[in-house]
Motif scaffolding. Structure first.
Motif, PDB file in Angstrom:
ATOM      1  N   ASN A   1      -6.891  11.442 -10.333  1.00 43.82           N
ATOM      2  CA  ASN A   1      -7.004  11.079  -8.925  1.00 43.82           C
ATOM      3  C   ASN A   1      -8.457  10.896  -8.488  1.00 43.82           C
ATOM      4  OD1 ASN A   1      -4.264  11.198  -8.799  1.00 43.82           O
ATOM      5  ND2 ASN A   1      -4.161  13.153  -7.710  1.00 43.82           N
TER       6      ASN A   1
ATOM      7  N   THR B   1      -8.907   7.221  -9.580  1.00 46.17           N
ATOM      8  CA  THR B   1      -7.928   6.213  -9.162  1.00 46.17           C
ATOM      9  C   THR B   1      -8.078   5.892  -7.682  1.00 46.17           C
ATOM     10  OG1 THR B   1      -6.355   6.916 -10.835  1.00 46.17           O
ATOM     11  CG2 THR B   1      -5.467   5.704  -8.971  1.00 46.17           C
ATOM     12  N   SER B   2      -8.008   4.614  -7.369  1.00 46.22           N
ATOM     13  CA  SER B   2      -8.076   4.205  -5.970  1.00 46.22           C
ATOM     14  C   SER B   2      -6.849   4.700  -5.213  1.00 46.22           C
ATOM     15  CB  SER B   2      -8.146   2.676  -5.882  1.00 46.22           C
ATOM     16  OG  SER B   2      -7.989   2.239  -4.548  1.00 46.22           O
ATOM     17  N   THR B   3      -7.041   5.094  -3.980  1.00 43.89           N
ATOM     18  CA  THR B   3      -5.901   5.455  -3.135  1.00 43.89           C
ATOM     19  C   THR B   3      -5.144   4.207  -2.674  1.00 43.89           C
ATOM     20  OG1 THR B   3      -7.396   5.534  -1.224  1.00 43.89           O
ATOM     21  CG2 THR B   3      -6.907   7.616  -2.327  1.00 43.89           C
ATOM     22  N   SER B   4      -5.681   3.043  -3.013  1.00 42.22           N
ATOM     23  CA  SER B   4      -5.000   1.779  -2.705  1.00 42.22           C
ATOM     24  C   SER B   4      -4.849   0.964  -3.993  1.00 42.22           C
ATOM     25  CB  SER B   4      -5.796   0.975  -1.671  1.00 42.22           C
ATOM     26  OG  SER B   4      -5.987   1.704  -0.485  1.00 42.22           O
TER      27      SER B   4
ATOM     28  N   SER C   1       0.839  -1.192   0.000  1.00 39.59           N
ATOM     29  CA  SER C   1       0.000   0.000   0.000  1.00 39.59           C
ATOM     30  C   SER C   1       0.871   1.238   0.000  1.00 39.59           C
ATOM     31  CB  SER C   1      -0.916   0.012   1.226  1.00 39.59           C
ATOM     32  OG  SER C   1      -0.187   0.345   2.387  1.00 39.59           O
ATOM     33  N   VAL C   2       0.209   2.394  -0.056  1.00 33.08           N
ATOM     34  CA  VAL C   2       0.930   3.664  -0.045  1.00 33.08           C
ATOM     35  C   VAL C   2       1.616   3.910   1.295  1.00 33.08           C
ATOM     36  CG1 VAL C   2      -0.438   4.805  -1.803  1.00 33.08           C
ATOM     37  CG2 VAL C   2      -1.224   4.829   0.552  1.00 33.08           C
ATOM     38  N   SER C   3       1.443   3.007   2.228  1.00 33.53           N
ATOM     39  CA  SER C   3       2.151   3.120   3.507  1.00 33.53           C
ATOM     40  C   SER C   3       3.645   2.854   3.350  1.00 33.53           C
ATOM     41  CB  SER C   3       1.565   2.129   4.521  1.00 33.53           C
ATOM     42  OG  SER C   3       0.185   2.337   4.693  1.00 33.53           O
TER      43      SER C   3
ATOM     44  N   SER D   1       3.918   6.882  -5.107  1.00 37.19           N
ATOM     45  CA  SER D   1       2.463   7.005  -5.097  1.00 37.19           C
ATOM     46  C   SER D   1       1.958   7.161  -6.523  1.00 37.19           C
ATOM     47  CB  SER D   1       2.043   8.226  -4.276  1.00 37.19           C
ATOM     48  OG  SER D   1       0.688   8.559  -4.530  1.00 37.19           O
TER      49      SER D   1
ATOM     50  N   MET E   1      -0.847   8.306  -7.345  1.00 40.85           N
ATOM     51  CA  MET E   1      -1.634   9.531  -7.432  1.00 40.85           C
ATOM     52  C   MET E   1      -0.761  10.785  -7.531  1.00 40.85           C
ATOM     53  SD  MET E   1      -4.794   8.701  -4.860  1.00 40.85           S
ATOM     54  CE  MET E   1      -5.927   9.787  -5.712  1.00 40.85           C
ATOM     55  N   GLU E   2       0.454  10.717  -7.055  1.00 35.47           N
ATOM     56  CA  GLU E   2       1.378  11.862  -7.126  1.00 35.47           C
ATOM     57  C   GLU E   2       2.799  11.315  -7.249  1.00 35.47           C
ATOM     58  OE1 GLU E   2       1.566  15.658  -7.847  1.00 35.47           O
ATOM     59  OE2 GLU E   2      -0.294  14.931  -6.960  1.00 35.47           O
TER      60      GLU E   2
END
Length: 659
Positions: free
Chosen positions: A404, A407-410, A201-203, A209, A211-212
């Protein structure tokens, strides 16, 4: 793991010098680190070079010695000689743009040669007199390793092998929740350990990322842009369906016009609703004999561009599901002359850049945007797609906001890795694999035709009459087979192939099957297909009547913006009454949903469109068809099929479209 083979071709017309070059470079390759299996081979003429590049898919780079052109036919003068070098570089680039090209020059001619080749795809220069073979090899090896680099996949793999304890999402925690479960461990074992360990994940900051992106994802996208001939490339993990919607929302404000092929994928029609665009629907050409829907006639496109110079964008599908390719350059030129942006849905054509038989691609033809389902025709996971951008007026911030939004954040990190790897494979062995695929396509055609019962449809068979002069081309990796003489209905034949011969086909019409060949097609699969079709042919079944799907009615009047109509509450009205009689009260009403029979997948109604008796009869015929047809958008009230319509009150509250 199979070791790669990489050949670098050296071109020099002096045999002794060429022999010395090849000997020195191969000696350097043997004595230095050589993970990509680089070897050097030489030819003495441009003709031999072009032949080798065509025949040898393992050639990755070319070194051109400009002395190849000196004193040819008694000509003198460096400008003329360098123009000849320029011609060879251009031919190589047009044929295989993924190849690295280097020039060997004399120091005293450096400025002239560099100036002559400045605008061409030349990756570097070497001084001939230096004979620094180890230095040359290091540079060539480093450039090839850069092409072979997969920044995101490499980082993902490195992270997985670090075996960090996960105190973050996802909940399966690298598969630990499943591994020892008496109820779910079989899923873990079937899917595989690394699938779960790579599901992150983005963690994890080191994986960037989506998204960015500013790290390894940004790097991977930059390399992909170069590979596919785009200014910018973006990875999408929601499929090309979402990619199309992102572009629409970037280019179109509510009420702005969009020219679109009615035969576009349903995501395009959904994008019209989401963006609030005013669509100008263009009817596709149709081959009635085989129920194949082709491109919009070129003259129809030119007329639409002239009639709607205020349109913001034009979107077309090239190639189509059946493999029909538009003659894009004149269409794009006409659109650009009116300031209209061009979007090409290349969902089925993402491999085209890597073999001359399939070019020009949309980007090469001048399109502003192209969307590609990398997962459909290259080695990426399902839902993994790319957006390519060449728009000189690209509004990156607006695009990113829309990207964004969808798009899923995951995002699934394995999908991103598969896009990275698919690009690498396409650059380094795409030409070789596609050459093999084309050969297999020829074999498939010959073998199917040899059954005497099944027949492969060629371009002349597939083209509707109205586009036969439009310079349409056929992607031969899509093979459409006429099954009308085999004694099976298309449904029964598909079932026979699946249950008896373990073969699953791509799609069908009432009298055809479509087979999709990809870079993963093998000769063994081809042999098994031929065996199955020959066995069925030899059974000698008598031909049976095949019930043709009715032709889709022409597009009717669009009274309101699709977005406005879709977001109305509406009311349900049945297509048929309880005695199975057609409901005549539908005539003249306005549809609130998109109604799409599949196949062929073309909307017969979109939100805001006027319903006619012809449309109602067509929908009823679909519901009663002996061939199973899904009609998306139909609502069932109990067992009665219904349409959602605008109420009279809602119509009064909406603004009608200006013709």
């Amino acid at each position: 793991m199979k070791r790669p083979v990489s050949r670098i071709l050296v071109i020099n017309d002096e045999k002794l010098i060429l022999k010395e070059l090849i000997k020195g470079l191969n000696a350097a390759a043997k004595s230095l680190e050589n993970p990509l299996g680089i070897t050097f081979a030489g030819v003495t003429t441009a003709r031999e070079a072009l032949q080798a590049i065509e025949e040898d898919g393992d050639i990755q780079s070319v070194v051109v010695d400009d002395t190849l052109y000196t004193l040819k036919n008694g000509e003198k003068g460096s400008r003329n000689l360098q123009m000849t070098a320029l011609t060879l570089v251009q031919k190589i680039t047009r044929f295989r743009p993924e190849l690295d090209i280097y020039i060997l020059i004399a120091q005293e001619k450096e400025d002239e040669v560099v100036d002559a080749l400045f605008s061409e795809t030349v990756d570097g220069y070497f001084y001939r007199e230096e004979r620094d073979y180890r230095g040359m090899y290091r540079i060539l090896n480093a450039q090839l390793q850069e092409k072979a680099r997969t920044p995101f996949y490499d980082q993902l793999k490195n992270y997985v092998l670090m075996a960090k304890d996960a105190w973050h999402t996802p909940g399966h925690s690298s598969g630990d929740s499943l591994r020892d479960s008496p109820w779910a461990s079989d899923f873990y074992q079937f899917i595989g350990e690394h699938v779960f360990r790579a599901d992150l994940s983005v963690s994890v900051p080191m994986l960037d990322s989506l998204m960015e992106p500013s790290g390894v994802i940004a790097e991977a996208q930059k390399i992909a842009a170069k590979a596919f001939g785009a200014r910018r490339t973006f990875f999408a993990t929601n499929g090309t369906s979402t990619a199309n919607k992102v572009i629409f929302q970037t280019l179109l404000a509510p009420g702005e016009k969009l020219l679109l092929d009615r035969n576009c994928h349903k995501s395009v029609h959904h994008g019209v609703v989401l963006s609030g665009a005013h669509p100008i629907y263009l009817d596709s050409s149709v081959n009635k004999k085989f129920s194949v829907y082709g491109p919009v006639p070129k003259q129809t496109l030119f007329s639409a561009i002239e009639e709607h110079p205020d349109a913001q964008a034009l979107i077309l599908t090239s190639c189509t599901y059946d493999g029909l390719r538009y003659d894009l350059p004149p269409i794009i030129e006409a659109a650009h002359a009116r300031g209209i942006k061009v979007i090409i849905d290349e969902a089925w054509y993402g491999f085209a850049r890597f073999h001359p038989a399939f070019r020009p691609t949309a980007m090469e033809a001048g399109a502003d945007y192209a969307t590609q389902s990398t997962h459909k025709v290259l080695s990426a996971f399902s839902q993994s797609s790319m957006i390519h951008v060449n728009d000189p007026g690209f509004k990156e911030h607006l695009f990113r906001e829309n990207f964004n939004m969808h798009t899923s954040t995951s995002p699934q990190y394995s999908m991103i890795a598969s896009l990275d790897v698919a690009r690498k494979q396409a650059m380094l062995e795409g030409y070789k694999l596609l050459s093999r695929t084309l050969e297999l396509a020829k074999e498939v055609r010959m073998q199917i035709n040899s059954t005497g019962v099944f027949r492969v449809l060629e371009l002349s068979d597939l083209l509707p009459d109205e586009v036969k002069q439009d310079n349409i081309q056929l992607d031969s990796t899509k093979v459409t087979v006429d099954i009308s003489r085999c004694g099976f209905t298309v449904e029964d034949l598909i079932q026979e192939l699946f249950e008896r011969y373990n073969i699953q086909v791509e799609k069908s019409t009432f009298n055809t099957l479509t087979l999709l060949l990809t870079i993963g097609t093998t000769r063994s699969k081809v042999s098994r297909l031929y065996d199955a079709l020959m066995r069925i042919a030899r059974e000698g079944r008598a031909p049976r009547r095949l019930y043709q799907t009715p032709e889709i009615p022409g597009f009717t009047d669009l009274k309101y913006l699709p977005r406005d109509a879709f977001y109305c509450g509406g009311e349900l009205m049945p297509l048929l009454d309880e005695q199975e009689r057609v409901n005549n009260n539908l005539d003249g009403r306005i549809c609130a949903d998109q109604i799409t029979p599949y196949p062929p997948g073309i909307p017969v109604l979109v939100p805001g469109q006027t319903i006619t008796q012809a449309v109602v009869q067509y929908l009823v015929s679909m519901l009663r068809s002996q061939k199973r047809v899904e009609v998306h958008g139909i609502v069932y009230d109990g067992y009665l099929p219904c349409l959602r319509l605008l109420t009279i009150t809602e119509e009064k509250g909406l603004k009608k479209l200006v013709k």
